[in-house]
Scaffold this motif. Structure first.
Motif, mmCIF file in Angstrom:
data_model
loop_
_atom_site.group_PDB
_atom_site.id
_atom_site.type_symbol
_atom_site.label_atom_id
_atom_site.label_comp_id
_atom_site.label_asym_id
_atom_site.label_seq_id
_atom_site.Cartn_x
_atom_site.Cartn_y
_atom_site.Cartn_z
ATOM 1 N N ASP A 32 0.822 -1.368 0.147
ATOM 2 C CA ASP A 32 0.052 0.165 -0.173
ATOM 3 C C ASP A 32 0.876 1.218 -0.132
ATOM 4 O O ASP A 32 0.385 2.221 -0.595
ATOM 5 N N HIS A 87 0.905 4.016 -2.864
ATOM 6 C CA HIS A 87 0.490 5.453 -2.430
ATOM 7 C C HIS A 87 1.720 6.437 -3.238
ATOM 8 O O HIS A 87 1.123 7.454 -3.727
ATOM 9 N N HIS A 98 -6.260 3.271 -6.575
ATOM 10 C CA HIS A 98 -7.205 3.155 -5.320
ATOM 11 C C HIS A 98 -8.617 3.269 -5.860
ATOM 12 O O HIS A 98 -9.482 2.645 -5.402
ATOM 13 N N HIS A 117 -8.897 -3.399 1.523
ATOM 14 C CA HIS A 117 -8.082 -2.502 0.894
ATOM 15 C C HIS A 117 -6.874 -2.945 0.133
ATOM 16 O O HIS A 117 -6.337 -2.542 -1.016
ATOM 17 N N ASN A 147 -5.639 -3.597 -3.698
ATOM 18 C CA ASN A 147 -4.796 -2.594 -4.592
ATOM 19 C C ASN A 147 -3.740 -3.671 -5.190
ATOM 20 O O ASN A 147 -3.411 -3.172 -6.161
#
Ligand code: NAD
Ligand code: ZN
Length: 359
Positions: A194, A198, A261, A275, A279
């Motif tokens: 993640d 990001h 996302h 989540h 991803n």
């Protein structure tokens, strides 16, 4: 001008959880004496509990993280704390991964603001600061420990949205890499990724700027050290990933995510995919948007021998395809960041379906 709220103070290093008692002296100076601990249910019965300075006025609530936080679930925790502690709450402490940290952040805010969690899903809607909050991550990657949001599913509105506010930022963090030693390998990889995602999304977007980029570059470099090494969960790598996660959260707090996302949120709304694994599933289908990074992602997955769920969008009804499309393109901010104002001319229903079909 940019104004950025960051965590007030953080303690870092193996064994730092031992400093929590001292950290909690500060908020107790204002009169209230009780502390409510939100602890991931994985630790129920574990010796971690013996290391928390739980006193007579305190309460420990185990958070069932089988599913991601919901607004109704957070409201129920707020009611429980109000009932059990009768206003005597000096601090809220979250001990866990992103789900537990987000739960504790939202509860802290709602203890000092009227109404329900759903009233504050959006940007800068809270009138008052929450109760003093301390974050203790036990899983690295989401950056929830550093960010100004608390993500919740709103089942009534079929919406996954954060409580974005300066008041959502933790006052203190205890970053103790000992606490991530027990994380299962696949989970460690998915959640760690993640951070990687990001940062690559932030760097590729149009809102990028020097501050966010600096965090992103450093976090990515740490992710490469960790996930291209032989033992991603060594003591040194767990330390590095903990710092990368915090930096990734700070990067994204200063910018926006991109294409991954929103697609992952689509999976989450339609299939309740978590989540971080969501991803990763999406990342593996993002060759059109992040070609170089997708190659590196696959290299890391191969190096660590991590499997991905396959054929997640097999045999869908037309209504489900429509739901997937709707719950993806609703995320305008990141999609504009990545693709521009006209993103719907790129992400047509057919194109979105074709991308989901690759997963
Ligand atoms: P999580 O909190 O959902 O936990 C995943 C699993 O790991 C759970 O089964 C949990 O019991 C287990 N676990 C946690 N720590 C462990 C440990 N030390 N040892 C063994 N097992 C452990 O996982 P996550 O990936 O960290 O968080 C996902 C959540 O974070 C989602 O709800 C997502 O929406 C949210 N999120 C928030 C932000 C933010 O900025 N606030 C950003 C990204 C994601
Ligand atoms: Zn994320």
């Amino acid at each position: 001008m940019r104004i950025t709220k960051t965590v007030g103070q953080y303690m870092f290093g193996a064994g730092t959880i031992g400093a929590l008692g001292d950290v909690l002296q500060e908020p107790k100076k204002n009169g209230a004496t009780g502390v409510v601990y939100f602890v991931d249910h994985f630790f129920n019965g574990s010796d971690l509990l013996d290391r928390l300075p739980v006193g007579a006025d305190d309460h420990v609530i185990f958070v069932d993280t089988t599913d991601e936080p919901t607004t109704d679930g957070v409201d129920a925790y707020v009611d429980q704390v109000k009932q059990q502690m009768d206003g005597n709450v000096a601090a809220v402490v979250g001990v866990g991964g992103g789900a537990t940290l987000d739960t504790s952040k939202a509860v802290s805010n709602l203890l000092n603001n009227p109404g329900k969690a759903a009233d504050y899903q959006g940007w800068d809607l809270l009138p008052n600061p929450g109760v003093f909050k301390v974050g203790i991550p036990t899983l690295s990657g989401t950056g929830a420990e550093g960010s100004r949001t608390s993500v919740m599913m709103n089942q009534e509105k079929n919406l996954k949205l954060g409580m974005n506010s300066d008041y959502t930022v933790f006052d203190r963090l205890v970053l103790d890499p000992d606490l991530t030693a027990s994380v299962p390998r696949d989970q460690y990889f998915y959640t760690g990724m993640d951070t990687y995602i990001h940062c690559i999304e932030s760097l590729a977007g149009s809102y990028k700027h020097a501050m966010a980029d600096a965090y992103s570059h450093q976090a990515l470099s740490l992710c490469r050290d960790v996930f291209l090494s032989d033992d991603m969960q060594s003591q040194e790598n767990r330390e590095k990933l903990m710092i990368a996660s915090y930096m990734g959260g700070s990067a994204i707090g200063n910018s926006f995510v991109g294409v991954v996302h929103p697609f992952s949120a689509g999976l989450s709304m339609v299939f309740h995919t978590h989540h971080c694994v969501g991803n990763c599933i999406v990342m593996n289908a993002m060759d059109d948007f992040y070609a170089t990074e997708v190659k590196e992602f696959r290299q890391m997955m191969e190096r660590q021998d991590i499997p991905l769920p396959e054929n997640v969008c097999g045999n869908l009804t037309n209504a489900q395809w429509q739901d997937l499309y709707d719950s993806t393109v609703v995320h305008e901010k990141p999609l504009i960041n990545a693709l521009g104002d006209d993103f719907k001319s790129i992400l047509t229903p057919d194109r979105v379906r074709e991308i989901f079909a690759r997963m």
